[in-house]
Design a protein around this motif. Structure first.
Motif, PDB file in Angstrom:
ATOM      1  N   SER A 197     -63.127 115.219  68.195  1.00  0.00           N
ATOM      2  CA  SER A 197     -63.734 113.909  68.473  1.00  0.00           C
ATOM      3  C   SER A 197     -63.614 112.948  67.297  1.00  0.00           C
ATOM      4  O   SER A 197     -63.721 111.735  67.465  1.00  0.00           O
ATOM      5  N   GLU A 200     -61.055 110.141  67.803  1.00  0.00           N
ATOM      6  CA  GLU A 200     -61.543 109.021  68.602  1.00  0.00           C
ATOM      7  C   GLU A 200     -62.537 108.170  67.807  1.00  0.00           C
ATOM      8  O   GLU A 200     -62.542 106.950  67.884  1.00  0.00           O
ATOM      9  N   LYS A 201     -63.372 108.849  67.027  1.00  0.00           N
ATOM     10  CA  LYS A 201     -64.343 108.109  66.225  1.00  0.00           C
ATOM     11  C   LYS A 201     -63.622 107.240  65.199  1.00  0.00           C
ATOM     12  O   LYS A 201     -64.012 106.094  64.953  1.00  0.00           O
ATOM     13  N   ILE A 204     -62.425 104.198  66.883  1.00  0.00           N
ATOM     14  CA  ILE A 204     -63.526 103.251  67.102  1.00  0.00           C
ATOM     15  C   ILE A 204     -63.756 102.437  65.829  1.00  0.00           C
ATOM     16  O   ILE A 204     -63.757 101.206  65.847  1.00  0.00           O
ATOM     17  N   GLN A 210     -61.053 103.169  71.674  1.00  0.00           N
ATOM     18  CA  GLN A 210     -60.895 104.474  72.322  1.00  0.00           C
ATOM     19  C   GLN A 210     -59.768 104.490  73.345  1.00  0.00           C
ATOM     20  O   GLN A 210     -59.065 105.474  73.490  1.00  0.00           O
TER      21      GLN A 210
ATOM     22  N   GLU B 175     -64.169 100.250  72.893  1.00  0.00           N
ATOM     23  CA  GLU B 175     -63.240 100.760  73.900  1.00  0.00           C
ATOM     24  C   GLU B 175     -61.838 100.182  73.747  1.00  0.00           C
ATOM     25  O   GLU B 175     -60.854 100.888  73.848  1.00  0.00           O
ATOM     26  N   LEU B 335     -70.568 110.116  70.661  1.00  0.00           N
ATOM     27  CA  LEU B 335     -69.325 110.606  71.242  1.00  0.00           C
ATOM     28  C   LEU B 335     -69.481 112.112  71.226  1.00  0.00           C
ATOM     29  O   LEU B 335     -69.380 112.744  70.182  1.00  0.00           O
TER      30      LEU B 335
END
Lengths: 488, 488
Positions: A197, A200-201, A204, A210, B175, B335
């Motif tokens: 994860s 993805e963080k 961000i 994302q 996003e 998340l």
């Protein structure tokens, strides 16, 4: 004048040193006993949310309290709320443990309390960090041009690496940012659907978003499908997007699968994409010659993160980040205000290598650990973990009502209870949830779960310094017993 | 089968615990002695770049080494390369020191080595963090709705706060990111020209860009000029930019000036901008009733960073971040991968509050320190630092050949040698560089410099637990002596 009246310190220095020594001795004794038999505590505490909070006052004391009170509260309030990561039965998430040499290193680091932001703010902190990271670079068999830096966590290492990757585009994002620039396509980042994860963080935080993290499907063994990566990059370029980096994982969190690094590296070279390898957990196994083939291609990465605090018996926090071109890292991050300018010449100022300005002396514990155990000592422990995980995997494979849900390349076993007569996924989930709950309630074992291709899966992660063959044998017996008695 | 042969651990557990206790006792004795007389070491070491490195082997040992060897090398190789932040004469940057209760807290934290990512990964770590941060919230007099979280450094706290600020725009940057979006203007961030470099670094990482950090000029006392802030925001809106946050500083790094928080907060409220207050250093002074007026308006911030590891006698690393709306922080960062999902209900999972997943047990040292010293003990030390810094300021003001270059609201004195007959800035720079070099070479004092409105300035930062009136008196005498004898 009121404000010019001298104040005496809270506690006179000699008295403070004396009571420190006395208290520290008591703490050390406790630690030694704790280390010998951590299993006298339940691995997961018998406490409910709020239990600890309600035993503590809502305001700090006005006047100082004696250590006696603090230690008593530590034992009676804090300890009963501790999840014991040192317990041999801790097999949740990744079984990560520190070590006693690490305690000593951290204690000394806390006493010196230097800030290694600049070479001159503690030459030994900077140079020991350089030396220890050079040792680890050699152990990982990364090419000589790689240089390492310590960060706190893989989350930060990956964020730092991807900031450098973005900088390497040469689009002046450092200066101009990404918003309000007409000619800038969406930046695209690729990783497998099993990636951590933190990728993805990072997307961000970096303002990449994302939706611009393209999650490439994985094969039956949870490894990135190369053709899908190629296709995704191709499609994105056609759409005017800006592919810039691939994060490959060597030891995914769910199953410890290893992406095909060499093939990914070849694509990255051809497509001019930055290759970051997340070997936060798996990197430790790269120290074993017999596991080495899995890491082929690692040497072609642009950046690699490996966390000694995961499976190399190092106290948290301790993440190593290696980059092929430190120049780009510095180009992304170096920012020297007037009050930190020096004329120390050609020295390493690690504050130029990342986000944090303040840097504690993490190299000290690593040095203690690598020296006290030696490379062969560390290899021996990692090898033993792989061996006993393999044993557990074999037992599962040989038992009708259980199945492994993923291969076991290292020391994490993904499995589930699957009675031959049950096929409903909901029912299987329920059975395994119950199994996990019973195991965790026992206080002897602590495991965690994940979902793999829709299958609710239990994870038994071996990685704890105290976990032995006996632990795993007991775990397996208990697991079968619970299934036999409680899950009918 | 080769790989199924059992391995014995590197060192048997009882033996390991025994030698740990023995070694730890030696280390504790050393720490107690070090703490009593840190000035037996030169504050800045007599070493050249590479001196430490060349005494260390280029590869780690294959077999483990006894602690005896490691400790000997610590004393003979590492110590001579340490800049002693604990030395009373350490007055460079910010004089930050840990404390002995902090050493004890860190030692225990290293032994437990829990990861506080989720409530369940150690309930006591999460709940003690909540309690201690609630204590500090009360001490800072932040309104009850503020909730706190520990991070490693102010750099990360500010980055996290500004990520939340960006999220609060409601533009789906989480996003969709910021690149390739036609309708998105450049995001603009405001801080004074005295703000810490971490603000700019956050803008780099976030993809906002250095050029979009609008540096508002400061007044004669290095405080943000309100009308200039208003004008800048106005101009930016006219140009189609997207103003989103202001970072005000309560205790700038160069001079410890405090921006007019209340006035800035009023503008932020009117313009709907996120107000982040960097009180990393200054926050400690907010604990003193007599300094409180400087912090008026702090209660209107959206987020506040205060670092106990700066001026609250806490071992690095330890930064507190308070936010008025934790909901937005979680919205920006939460998340939760499958392998970390829990059904613990309404608990705090601090991994949702920021960048890092791994979180060490930092609350423990804070708890030790706040309890052992008590609020009044801590206030006493901070107050004494302000008092002796004021003394030094007065001595400088009363000496013809020296001048203060900025006000001294707290404990950092900005000054320079300025002989009445010299007016050339180049010459003054040279004189003061020489003065600093002579002071730092002595091994008794370590100060740093900055440039203020073109003036080369020396900084004497009082903040060290061991710095007393006597230290400052000796410092001033030595400074005058060097000027008298060497700077003619």
């Amino acid at each position: 004048m009121e404000q010019l009246r001298s104040q005496t310190p809270a506690i006179p220095v000699n008295e403070e040193a004396f009571e420190f020594e006395e208290t520290a001795r008591r703490i050390i004794q406790w630690i030694a006993a704790y280390w010998t038999t951590p299993s006298k505590y339940p691995v997961f505490p018998q406490c409910q949310p709020g239990d600890i909070k309600k035993k503590l006052p809502t305001l700090p004391p006005q006047e100082g309290e004696p250590y006696e009170c603090i230690l008593n509260d530590f034992e009676s309030i804090i300890l009963p709320g501790i999840t014991h990561w040192n317990h041999p039965g801790f097999m949740a998430y990744f079984g990560t443990t520190g070590s006693l040499p690490g305690v000593l290193g951290e204690t000394l680091a806390a006493a010196l309390n230097v800030n290694g932001m600049l070479w001159r703010t503690s030459p030994a902190a900077t140079e020991l960090e350089e030396v220890v990271l050079e040792w680890i670079r050699a152990l990982l068999q990364l090419p000589k041009e790689f240089r390492g830096v310590l960060t706190d966590t893989a989350s930060v290492s990956t964020l730092v690496a991807l900031t450098a990757a973005r900088e390497s585009l040469g689009l002046h994002i450092r200066e101009k940012g990404m918003a309000g620039r007409d000619n800038l396509g969406a930046l695209r980042l690729y990783c497998s659907d099993q990636a951590h994860s933190s990728v993805e963080k990072a997307a961000i935080v970096l303002g990449i978003g994302q939706e611009n993290v393209c999650k490439i499907p994985t094969d039956d063994e949870y490894r990135m499908v190369i053709s899908a990566l190629e296709q995704a990059v191709h499609n994105d370029r056609q759409r005017g997007y800006l592919p810039f980096a691939v994060v490959a994982t060597a030891g995914t969190t769910a199953t410890t699968s290893v992406d095909p690094l060499a093939a990914i590296a070849a694509i990255c070279a051809r497509e001019k994409l930055w290759l970051h390898v997340d070997a936060a957990y798996g990197g430790a196994a790269a120290l074993l010659p017999e596991k080495r083939s899995l890491f082929q291609g690692l040497e072609n990465a642009d950046s690699v993160v490996f966390n000694p605090h995961k499976w190399m018996f190092t106290q948290s926090d301790c993440s190593t980040l290696f980059v092929r071109q430190p120049r780009i890292l510095k180009q992304a991050f170096s920012l020297i205000p007037e009050y930190l300018k020096t004329d120390d010449g050609d020295v390493t100022n690690f504050m130029d290598w990342g986000i944090q300005l303040g840097r504690r002396f993490r190299a000290l514990k690593l040095w203690f650990i690598l020296r006290r155990y030696g490379v062969e000592g560390i290899r021996g422990m990692i090898r033993e973990h792989c061996r006993i995980a393999q044993l557990l995997a074999t037992w599962i494979d040989n038992t009708d009502d259980f199945e492994r849900v993923a291969p076991t390349p290292f020391s994490v076993v993904c499995f589930r209870y699957h009675p031959v007569h049950v096929d409903d996924e909901q029912r299987l989930k329920q059975l395994n949830e119950n199994l996990m709950q019973k195991l965790n309630e026992s206080g002897d074992f602590f495991i965690s779960s994940t979902i793999l291709r829709g299958k609710y899966t239990l994870r038994a992660a071996v990685g704890n310094a105290r976990t032995t063959e006996e632990t795993v044998r007991n775990f397996w017996e208990r697991t079968q017993e619970i299934a036999r008695i409680h899950l009918r």
